[in-house]
Design an enzyme around this catalytic site. Sequence first.
Site, PDB file in Angstrom:
ATOM      1  N   HIS A  37      15.235  12.455  -7.399  1.00 53.36           N
ATOM      2  CA  HIS A  37      16.392  13.000  -6.689  1.00 53.36           C
ATOM      3  C   HIS A  37      17.397  13.520  -7.714  1.00 53.36           C
ATOM      4  O   HIS A  37      17.616  12.901  -8.760  1.00 53.36           O
ATOM      5  CB  HIS A  37      17.079  11.923  -5.851  1.00 53.36           C
ATOM      6  CG  HIS A  37      16.286  11.457  -4.665  1.00 53.36           C
ATOM      7  ND1 HIS A  37      15.127  12.057  -4.244  1.00 53.36           N
ATOM      8  CD2 HIS A  37      16.511  10.415  -3.797  1.00 53.36           C
ATOM      9  CE1 HIS A  37      14.669  11.416  -3.164  1.00 53.36           C
ATOM     10  NE2 HIS A  37      15.493  10.425  -2.882  1.00 53.36           N
ATOM     11  N   GLY A  72      10.960  10.569  -1.062  1.00 56.71           N
ATOM     12  CA  GLY A  72      11.908   9.693  -0.389  1.00 56.71           C
ATOM     13  C   GLY A  72      11.582   9.494   1.077  1.00 56.71           C
ATOM     14  O   GLY A  72      12.043   8.544   1.707  1.00 56.71           O
ATOM     15  N   CYS A 112      18.182   5.102  -2.338  1.00 62.05           N
ATOM     16  CA  CYS A 112      17.787   5.665  -3.639  1.00 62.05           C
ATOM     17  C   CYS A 112      18.848   6.606  -4.210  1.00 62.05           C
ATOM     18  O   CYS A 112      19.091   6.618  -5.420  1.00 62.05           O
ATOM     19  CB  CYS A 112      16.443   6.381  -3.518  1.00 62.05           C
ATOM     20  SG  CYS A 112      16.267   7.380  -2.038  1.00 62.05           S
ATOM     21  N   THR A 167       0.813  -1.221   0.000  1.00 66.19           N
ATOM     22  CA  THR A 167       0.000   0.000   0.000  1.00 66.19           C
ATOM     23  C   THR A 167       0.846   1.271   0.000  1.00 66.19           C
ATOM     24  O   THR A 167       0.322   2.360  -0.159  1.00 66.19           O
ATOM     25  CB  THR A 167      -0.930   0.032   1.223  1.00 66.19           C
ATOM     26  OG1 THR A 167      -0.129  -0.022   2.412  1.00 66.19           O
ATOM     27  CG2 THR A 167      -1.905  -1.139   1.210  1.00 66.19           C
ATOM     28  N   GLY A 168       2.163   1.142   0.182  1.00 61.62           N
ATOM     29  CA  GLY A 168       3.031   2.325   0.225  1.00 61.62           C
ATOM     30  C   GLY A 168       3.405   2.826  -1.153  1.00 61.62           C
ATOM     31  O   GLY A 168       3.118   2.182  -2.176  1.00 61.62           O
ATOM     32  N   GLN A 219      17.214  15.952  -2.699  1.00 59.79           N
ATOM     33  CA  GLN A 219      16.302  14.808  -2.647  1.00 59.79           C
ATOM     34  C   GLN A 219      14.840  15.217  -2.487  1.00 59.79           C
ATOM     35  O   GLN A 219      14.489  16.044  -1.640  1.00 59.79           O
ATOM     36  CB  GLN A 219      16.725  13.869  -1.514  1.00 59.79           C
ATOM     37  CG  GLN A 219      18.082  13.245  -1.793  1.00 59.79           C
ATOM     38  CD  GLN A 219      18.566  12.309  -0.703  1.00 59.79           C
ATOM     39  OE1 GLN A 219      19.727  12.362  -0.327  1.00 59.79           O
ATOM     40  NE2 GLN A 219      17.710  11.440  -0.205  1.00 59.79           N
ATOM     41  N   ARG A 257      -3.777  -3.700   9.698  1.00 61.04           N
ATOM     42  CA  ARG A 257      -4.740  -2.591   9.522  1.00 61.04           C
ATOM     43  C   ARG A 257      -5.050  -2.308   8.056  1.00 61.04           C
ATOM     44  O   ARG A 257      -6.040  -1.640   7.746  1.00 61.04           O
ATOM     45  CB  ARG A 257      -4.246  -1.330  10.229  1.00 61.04           C
ATOM     46  CG  ARG A 257      -3.065  -0.655   9.599  1.00 61.04           C
ATOM     47  CD  ARG A 257      -2.714   0.650  10.317  1.00 61.04           C
ATOM     48  NE  ARG A 257      -1.619   1.316   9.641  1.00 61.04           N
ATOM     49  CZ  ARG A 257      -0.334   1.069   9.848  1.00 61.04           C
ATOM     50  NH1 ARG A 257       0.011   0.134  10.715  1.00 61.04           N
ATOM     51  NH2 ARG A 257       0.612   1.732   9.201  1.00 61.04           N
TER      52      ARG A 257
END
Length: 345
Positions: free
Chosen positions: A242, A161, A130, A11-12, A157, A39
């Site tokens: 970035h 991030g 990254c 879900t991120g 950045q 959750r």
Amino acid sequence: MGYKVAIVGATGNVGREMLDILSERGFPADEVVALASRRSVGTEVSFGDKTLKCKALENYDFSDTDICLMSAGGDVSKEWSPKIGRQGCVVIDNSSAFRYDSDVPLIVPEVNADAITGFTKKNIIANPNCSTAQLVVALKPLHDLATIKRVVVATYQSVSGAGKDAMDELFAQTRAVFVSDPVEAKKFPKRIAFNVIPHIDVFMEDGYTKEEWKVMVETKKILDPKIKLTCTAVRVPVFISHSEAVNVEFEKPISAEEATQALRNAPGVLVIDKREPGGYITPYEAAGEDATYVSRIREDATVENGLSFWCVSDNLRKGAALNAVQIAEVLINRKLIKPKAQKAA
């Protein structure tokens, strides 16, 4: 017969990007499973033209899963990656939990794909930070050409991030400035809208931040332990991608023209470098793209064998999700893993 792939942290920001990239690249998966915390069970995420419902990581059995793309943060990875690896599923971890473990390969496929064979010790492969990923993609062809002695890099950045909350904070603060509302800083220590913050992650005793330390240590592990590197990591009010201003000192002479040619021929790199207004890449243009872009390639006359350049990449893609999927592709293309379903059949 295809592979079974699980995405932890589906879900991120990065988890969703992983699902998109698996679909875009036609990854040979017969089944893709979205996993998240309790959750988020039942939360729907997109995978190509399908919709997947998230299942709970805590209850999931990995014994019939081939590859796990882990993007749920360091604490979750520390707890779960070794357990998943012991079930015979190869974990490709996007957190910093195992990057510095000598038994875990830290891989950027364009740079050090051969090191991937070390994954069998723990069944874990680490994805770099990254900022490191795009940096080493740009440095590798130059190192091969003239051997790098020292690198000085300043990163610019984007807020993505730091996750979705950070992106929401930039949006909310920017809006607040325009409508003369109070500007609230929650995710960042200072206001990020129309500002830059020279601070990413926690401060260490020597004055560097953990983010800066990661770039220094990871570049050595991936590219060459003899390289000297110093970094200043800065958060800027950009949503995605970035940027890095990079200064390199080499052991051998190298011209801007030679460097440009080497970068043009390098995998994963796109050179956009016209010495005119707009003849360079910016983070806005790199968002949604797979390449590591290099611009502003020029000789530095203040040191012997010196070069400077500008490097930009989508941190959610090459800096995280794309690199993880490329690692999985290396495992398959080099026949280092076979589908468990095939073995069972």
